[in-house]
Design an enzyme around this catalytic site. Structure first.
Site, short mmCIF file in Angstrom:
data_model
loop_
_atom_site.label_atom_id
_atom_site.label_comp_id
_atom_site.label_asym_id
_atom_site.label_seq_id
_atom_site.Cartn_x
_atom_site.Cartn_y
_atom_site.Cartn_z
N ASP A 1 -52.04 62.47 63.09
CA ASP A 1 -51.22 61.68 62.16
C ASP A 1 -51.55 60.20 62.23
OD1 ASP A 1 -49.61 64.24 62.40
OD2 ASP A 1 -48.63 63.14 60.77
N LYS B 1 -48.69 66.42 66.17
CA LYS B 1 -47.50 67.24 66.37
C LYS B 1 -47.21 67.45 67.85
CE LYS B 1 -45.31 68.54 63.92
NZ LYS B 1 -44.09 67.74 63.59
N ALA C 1 -50.14 64.72 57.42
CA ALA C 1 -50.39 63.29 57.20
C ALA C 1 -51.06 62.98 55.85
CB ALA C 1 -51.22 62.74 58.36
O1 MRU Z 1 -44.47 67.27 60.92
P1 MRU Z 1 -45.70 67.64 60.17
O2 MRU Z 1 -45.75 69.08 59.81
O3 MRU Z 1 -45.96 66.74 59.00
O4 MRU Z 1 -46.89 67.40 61.22
C1 MRU Z 1 -48.20 67.58 60.80
C2 MRU Z 1 -49.19 67.46 61.89
O5 MRU Z 1 -48.86 67.15 63.00
C3 MRU Z 1 -50.63 67.66 61.55
O6 MRU Z 1 -51.34 68.13 62.65
C4 MRU Z 1 -51.23 66.33 61.11
O7 MRU Z 1 -50.50 65.76 60.06
C5 MRU Z 1 -52.64 66.45 60.71
S1 MRU Z 1 -52.78 67.48 59.29
C6 MRU Z 1 -54.13 67.23 58.46
#
Ligand code: MRU
Length: 369
Positions: A252, A263, A65
């Site tokens: 996110d 995720k 994110a």
């Molecule tokens: O699909 P992605 O790899 O962008 O998903 C990322 C995540 O789900 C992370 O846990 C989230 O962005 C927090 S990262 C600081």
């Protein structure tokens, strides 16, 4: 362009304690680490246009994110720089087309939409096109710097929650690759380790894109933190056996009531943690709190191509004819979350109240919407 071999980088980082920069502004382009190539190849890719940045975000070359927020902000700066418009009205027209393009890339992480709004708004009071370009760049830099500082502070605050010794379970990648540097949940693990706590991390592989196995394990290796990669389905039984002391994840988007989008698989972990009496912590900067979203049901959740489920490493692992559902994110209801660590403090239930206070503590000293 490959600058170093992965092994060289690991040695360098262990020596200097530096962490990787997932996104970097180089004056006329945005340099990112192509995360689809890790852990076997460390390749830096230069994005010269907003279209390059949009492609990199959609393809998960840059992901996480905060990282996609910063990349999108710089993508907008590129749009402004490339515009041939001489009057502000036409220049804003070009910028708004890039805002639309970049906003459509990924819907769930609020950081992306927020970065676009902040950079665009920063140009509102510009006196001419050159002034607008300068203001856009300043705003993008500010978002980048804000993330860098927030991560360090979350590391300091969150590390107090981690016992020693501790078996920590984490999901996806929340490290320097997912942010500008250092990380959110992984930043907390990093700080706890640097303080001398005895940490072992269970790394969920995180199907289908394997951000845990490919990226988190790689970052932990660089930091010299003991870890073990597990299949996503193994988490519950490890908890049952008493082998997990705490679960740490990123976010996110956080709704006003404390519901958290992260995720896919995060919700299952939260349910399992509750069933086994294990604390479940979310680590996210206040920039990930969306004050316009009352609860998790209003968070837009990305659904990606079924092909990403059916194909692994170029090999078909399910019949081509079988339908596959590729939900990229899920929502964990606030009742299952023990605490949310932000850069301005730790939010505890009831979140509606504690998150509002922590968000307020940020405004005034940082980037404004
Ligand atoms: O699909 P992605 O790899 O962008 O998903 C990322 C995540 O789900 C992370 O846990 C989230 O962005 C927090 S990262 C600081």
């Amino acid at each position: 362009m490959s600058l170093m071999q992965p092994g060289d980088i690991i040695q360098t980082c262990l020596r200097t304690r530096e962490v990787m920069k997932s996104v970097e502004w180089l004056g006329d382009r945005v340099r990112i680490i192509d995360q689809t190539q890790l852990p076997t190849h460390l390749i830096y890719v230069d994005c010269w246009t907003p279209e390059d940045v949009a492609e990199a975000i959609v393809a998960l070359r840059v992901r996480g994110a905060p990282a996609i927020g910063v990349a999108a902000g710089y993508g907008l700066v590129l749009a402004g720089q490339h515009s041939r418009a001489v009057d502000l009205g036409s220049w804003w027209g070009d910028l708004d087309r890039a805002v639309d393009l970049l906003r459509r890339t990924r819907p769930t992480a609020v950081n992306l939409a927020r970065a676009l709004d902040v950079v665009r708004a920063a140009t509102n009071l510009a006196t001419d096109v050159e002034d607008a370009k300068r203001r856009a760049l300043e705003a993008a830099h500010a978002i980048c710097e804000e993330d860098r500082q927030a991560n360090r502070r979350m590391g300091d605050i969150g590390a107090d929650l981690i016992p020693s010794p501790a078996n920590v379970l984490t999901h996806c990648n929340t490290g320097s690759l997912a942010t500008v540097d250092f990380g959110t949940a992984l930043g907390v693990i990093r700080t706890a380790h640097r303080r001398g706590k005895t940490i072992h991390v269970w790394v969920d592989e995180t199907r289908p894109a394997l951000q845990g196995a490919r990226l988190t394990a790689w970052e932990l290796l660089m930091e010299g933190i003991r870890h073990t990669v597990i299949a996503d389905g193994a988490a519950g039984f490890l908890m049952k056996r008493g082998l997990v002391d705490v679960v740490l994840v990123g976010a996110d988007r956080v709704a006003v009531n404390g519901d958290v989008a992260n995720k896919v698989g995060t919700y299952s972990l939260a349910v399992l943690a509750r069933a086994h009496g294990i604390p479940f912590y979310v680590v996210a900067p206040t920039s990930t709190i969306d004050v316009s979203i009352p609860d998790g049901s209003a968070i837009p959740l990305e659904e990606r191509r079924p092909e990403e489920i059916r194909v692994l490493g170029g090999t078909l692992i399910a019949p081509q004819e079988s339908p596959a559902l590729n939900l990229a994110f899920d929502v964990t209801p606030h009742e299952l979350i023990s605490a949310i660590v932000t850069e301005t403090g730790i939010a505890r239930p009831p979140y509606r109240h504690s998150l509002a206070e922590l968000t307020l503590a940020r405004t005034g000293s940082s980037v404004q919407e």
